[in-house]
Structure formats: structure tokens, C-alpha cells
Design an enzyme around this catalytic site. Structure first.
Site, mmCIF file in Angstrom:
data_model
loop_
_atom_site.group_PDB
_atom_site.id
_atom_site.type_symbol
_atom_site.label_atom_id
_atom_site.label_comp_id
_atom_site.label_asym_id
_atom_site.label_seq_id
_atom_site.Cartn_x
_atom_site.Cartn_y
_atom_site.Cartn_z
ATOM 1 N N LYS A 77 1.168 -1.280 0.057
ATOM 2 C CA LYS A 77 -0.240 -0.006 0.080
ATOM 3 C C LYS A 77 1.017 1.332 0.288
ATOM 4 O O LYS A 77 2.227 0.802 0.421
ATOM 5 C CB LYS A 77 -0.616 -0.115 1.212
ATOM 6 C CG LYS A 77 -2.033 1.115 1.018
ATOM 7 C CD LYS A 77 -3.105 0.859 2.892
ATOM 8 C CE LYS A 77 -4.144 2.396 3.148
ATOM 9 N NZ LYS A 77 -4.516 1.774 3.782
ATOM 10 N N SER A 152 -9.926 1.707 3.467
ATOM 11 C CA SER A 152 -9.219 2.582 2.706
ATOM 12 C C SER A 152 -7.420 1.494 1.790
ATOM 13 O O SER A 152 -7.023 2.599 0.248
ATOM 14 C CB SER A 152 -8.070 3.484 3.661
ATOM 15 O OG SER A 152 -7.089 3.164 4.056
ATOM 16 N N SER A 176 -9.337 -0.235 7.707
ATOM 17 C CA SER A 176 -9.440 -0.424 6.386
ATOM 18 C C SER A 176 -8.412 -2.188 5.667
ATOM 19 O O SER A 176 -8.211 -1.701 4.812
ATOM 20 C CB SER A 176 -8.016 0.815 5.500
ATOM 21 O OG SER A 176 -8.703 2.128 6.112
HETATM 22 N N1 GLN Z 1 -12.984 4.462 6.612
HETATM 23 C C1 GLN Z 1 -11.485 4.462 8.433
HETATM 24 C C2 GLN Z 1 -11.777 6.064 7.748
HETATM 25 O O1 GLN Z 1 -11.476 6.745 6.379
HETATM 26 C C3 GLN Z 1 -10.995 3.489 8.131
HETATM 27 C C4 GLN Z 1 -9.667 3.834 7.874
HETATM 28 C C5 GLN Z 1 -8.575 3.038 8.143
HETATM 29 O O2 GLN Z 1 -8.610 1.995 8.319
HETATM 30 N N2 GLN Z 1 -6.897 3.510 7.880
HETATM 31 O O3 GLN Z 1 -10.404 6.827 8.214
#
Ligand code: GLN
Length: 477
Positions: A77, A152, A176
Site C-alpha cells: 500500500k 482505504s 481499512s
Molecule cells: N474508513 C476509516 C477511516 O476513514 C478507516 C480507515 C483506515 O482503517 N485506515 O478513517
């Protein structure tokens, strides 16, 4: 055409026998990266570099001195530091930034002869649940290109889903890894907070951030965790606890019977797609028939999961992201007239609306007049959620819940309303708020053929048990 392999162990077997080479593996994945370029899962593919490394690793295998991950093709990532490669967290504000060192997890993969094939698209600074919030455009779900892959770590999930690599590393701050794994029909593990060093992981919300692993079988994930977990002088928050031999424990104690709790509120949640509820119910029936105990318990704190997470994560983000100011690295606005306007314009032009929203929200909840009302209150609620979650583990081995309230939604469906987007994390943020490990396990599909994911959560540092149970669940019938 290369045959498909159920586990990396099978790949290693053929590599040892000489009936397969790392070159063939890399070529296979590269050809998928090319033929599926429209999915936008990769920001860079390191074609020549991966081929050169394959030659080198093939040589080591022949000489008998190859590492434990020889032949494992991995993607990262775009929040992981990989020396001399771009690192942008899918943000314009890091335009042109080149990583200066290898993060600990990356270094450990390389030390065991993994082959890094490229860098995956994601939501900007890992903020998002659909991968639509990237400076490089959205990632598409390979099962249905009109749908999101989740976020994400959407690019990392699709990279494994579409066989562009064997394993990918993502980050899981509030779901995410587990949420996109569920949307893409693969496995996604978030270990215990502090199990894996965060050195070289671009910081979003440091008290939640966790490197996670995507794969298609539990054995592969166990092996990678075994290699990258454990103490590290570069991260003072990482745990010193010894790293168990996860790969061995999956195969042992296979007849173990577990006590599993589910939270009644999760299955009664109004936003839960009925087919996901059915999948959970039928999995529970199968678990019972296989001799495990499955019981519903009340957990009214569920309504505090999202507010607690979004207050604390935004607060930490506002502090962590203050380093992107145009002075030291990355993007600097060409329209600045003085120092103050340089900061302001750089950050206004370099960050997307969503990232700006989090920074503003975080700054607000940390401001002196609101600190007690929001930030310190949320810290207390976090402690209560953690304590109450730990109490469950005094009586049960695991908590089972849906990984997500719905299957993969359409691109654009939730862009207009941030709260609707945040609701996609309803079930995944629990493990991050409590700090415990969780894994998303594919469990059938809905009427439209979209994957459903169930999530198993365990107590701190119980990854051995968690992986064992996940493997058992993959083979339930
Ligand atoms: N969707 C969550 C956020 O936007 C989790 C993101 C993540 O785990 N990096 O904060």
C-alpha cells in the site's frame, strides 16, 4: 498459463523441485497487472526490478540459501516506506517524494527474499472506506467494475483479488484491511495493535494504526505475520512479546472446540443487509454443528464505536498531518506570496476535501474550549469499550460479526454524505478502538454475486488462535 496454487507452500514446493521459477511467477502477476490496468490498483509496477530480483532469488533457491519467503510476490500500500521508491499516501501533497529507508515490515519481507512487485493505490492518507478518495482516481472492484473495492486499502485488496500479487500489505486504522477484504472476497488480517512495528508506515492515527495482511489463504497470512511481527528498536510502541510459529499452530489442534459470542446489536443493526445477516446465521449453524458453542450477548456500547473512533482518529490525524507544510518535502504551492500563504495554499491545494475535513475536525476536538467535551470524553469511552470487550474474552474465545453492513456499494453512492461513508466502518472500528486483532473471512455472496465477509475478533495477541479458527471457518461446510 501458470496453474493456480492454493497455498504459497505449494508454490515453494514447485520452486524447490525446479518445475516453477520466480521469473514465471513475476511474469504471471505482471501480465495480470497489465491486462487489468483499468482497475487502477497499482500506482507503480516495478517491472524490471521485480524480474531482476526473480533471477536473483531463483539463483538462491538453486544454491539452497534462499529465505523463507523466496518466491512470494508482494505489493505494498502506498503508505509503506520502501527505500528509493515513491511514497505518496495517494496524496498530491507528497508529489515527488521518494522514500529514504525501508519500513521494518518491508525490510523483513526483503530479508526473507520476498519480491516486491509494486505500490498500491489507496484512499489519501488511508482516510476513506471506498478508495474513491485518492489523488490518483478510484480503484474498481474486479468482480463488478461499477462497484468500489472498499477502502482505504482498496488497491491492495484488488491486487490480491485479481491475482496481481500473492500477498499485499495494507494498513488498518479503522477497518481499512478487513473492510476491503470483505468487499473483494479475500482474507484480511489486522493483528493486535503493536504486534507489527509501525516504523515506515505513514502515520494517520498512531494509537490505532496497524499494518495488515491480505491473502487468499490463512497459511500465507500466517507465514507473513510470522516474518514481519515482533520487537523492533525503531518503534518504541511495538510489543516485545515473542512471535509464535503461526504456521505450525494452524495445522495443530485442529479438533479444538471454541466458544464464540456474537453481539446481538450487530445482527439487529437496521443498516445490515439481510443477506449478510443470513450468511452470519448459517455460518453460526455450521459452527454449532461442528461442535462449537455460539451465543448471542448484548453489547449496547456499539452505538459509541463510530463516534469514539472518528473523534480520536481525527484528533491524531490533525497532529500527524501537520508535518506536511510545503517546507521540507513534497508539494509546495507555486502561488504563495509569503510564508503564511505558503503554508495555507500548500495545504489547501495539496490535501483533498476529506483530509481537510479530518484535520479541521481533529483540530476542533483538540481546541481548548472543546477538548474536555470531545477528546477526553472519547478517550474515556474508548477505555470502557476496551474493558467491556476484554470482559467478553474472559468467557469466550472469539466475537463473530459481519465485517461490513453491506456488500460492495456502487462508485459514487456515498460520496455526497461523509456520515454514510463512515457507516461502512460500523463493525470494523470495534477491533481498532479496543486494540485487539480481527480477521475478515469470505463467507459466500449476495444475490448479485458480491462477496460477503464475516469477521472474527480475538483477545490481545491471540493471533495463533484467531488464524487457527479462521482456517477452520474457511473449511466449514
Ligand atoms: N474508513 C476509516 C477511516 O476513514 C478507516 C480507515 C483506515 O482503517 N485506515 O478513517
Amino acid at each position: 498459463m501458470m496453474r493456480s496454487y492454493a497455498t504459497f507452500r505449494d508454490i515453494q514446493h514447485d520452486l524447490q523441485q525446479g518445475t516453477l521459477s520466480c521469473i514465471e511467477l513475476v511474469q504471471h502477476h505482471l501480465s495480470n497487472i497489465k491486462s487489468k490496468a483499468h482497475l487502477n490498483a497499482f500506482l507503480s509496477a516495478y517491472e524490471q526490478e521485480a524480474l531482476d530480483r526473480a533471477v536473483e532469488v531463483d539463483q538462491k533457491i538453486k544454491q539452497g540459501n534462499a529465505g523463507r519467503l523466496a518466491g512470494l510476490v508482494v505489493a505494498l500500500k502506498d503508505v509503506l516506506s520502501h527505500e528509493q521508491h515513491p511514497l505518496q499516501a495517494s496524496s498530491k501533497i507528497l508529489d515527488g517524494f521518494i522514500a529514504q529507508y525501508n519500513g521494518t515490515a518491508v525490510q523483513r519481507l526483503l530479508d526473507e527474499d520476498a519480491i516486491i512487485i509494486g505500490r498500491n493505490n489507496c484512499d489519501e492518507f488511508a482516510m476513506g472506506s471506498s478508495n474513491e478518495n485518492s489523488a490518483f482516481g478510484p480503484v474498481l472492484n474486479d468482480i463488478d467494475n461499477s462497484r468500489v473495492p472498499g477502502g482505504s486499502s482498496g488497491g491492495s485488496a484488488v491486487a490480491v483479488q485479481a491475482d496481481m500479487c500473492r500477498i499485499s500489505l495494507g494498513s488498518d486504522t479503522g477497518g481499512s484491511v478487513r473492510q476491503p477484504a470483505a468487499f473483494c472476497g479475500i482474507l484480511g488480517l489486522k493483528p493486535t495493535y503493536s504486534r507489527i512495528s509501525r516504523y515506515g508506515l505513514a502515520a494517520y492515527a498512531s494509537s490505532f494504526d496497524c499494518i495488515g495482511i491480505f491473502g487468499t489463504c490463512v497459511q500465507d497470512i500466517a507465514l507473513v505475520l510470522e516474518v514481519i511481527a515482533g520487537k523492533d528498536d525503531y518503534d518504541s510502541t511495538v510489543s516485545n512479546q515473542a512471535v509464535p510459529a503461526y504456521t505450525i499452530s494452524i495445522n495443530s489442534a485442529s479438533a479444538k472446540k471454541y466458544k464464540i459470542a456474537y453481539l446481538n446489536e450487530t445482527l439487529e443493526s437496521p443498516g445490515l443487509q439481510p443477506e449478510i445477516k443470513d450468511a452470519a446465521a448459517s455460518t453460526m449453524d455450521k459452527l454449532r454443528s461442528a461442535g462449537h458453542e455460539v451465543e448471542g450477548i448484548d453489547f449496547p456500547l456499539i452505538e459509541y464505536f463510530l463516534p469514539t473512533y472518528y473523534i480520536l482518529a481525527a484528533a491524531e490525524a490533525s497532529s500527524n498531518l501537520s508535518r506536511y507544510d510545503g517546507v521540507r518535502y513534497g508539494y509546495r504551492s507555486p502561488n504563495a506570496t509569503d510564508l503564511h500563504s505558503m503554508y495555507k495554499k500548500t495545504r489547501s491545494e495539496g490535501f483533498s476535501k476529506e483530509v481537510q475535513r479530518r484535520i479541521l475536525l481533529g483540530t476542533f476536538v483538540l481546541s481548548s474550549s472543546y477538548y474536555d467535551a470531545y477528546y477526553s470524553q472519547a478517550q474515556k469511552v474508548r477505555r470502557i469499550i476496551r474493558n467491556k470487550t476484554k470482559e467478553i474474552f474472559e468467557r469466550y474465545d472469539f466475537i463473530l460479526m459481519p465485517a461490513t453492513p453491506t456488500t460492495a456499494f456502487k462508485l459514487g453512492e456515498h460520496i455526497a454524505d461523509p456520515i454514510e461513508m463512515y457507516l461502512a466502518d460500523l463493525f470494523s472500528v470495534h477491533a481498532n478502538v479496543a486494540g485487539v486483532p480481527g480477521i475478515s473471512i469470505p463467507c459466500g455472496t449476495d444475490k448479485e454475486g458480491l462477496p460477503i465477509g464475516l469477521q472474527l475478533i480475538a483477545d490481545d495477541f491471540e493471533e495463533e488462535k484467531l488464524l487457527h479458527a479462521a482456517d477452520m471457518m474457511m473449511n466449514l461446510n
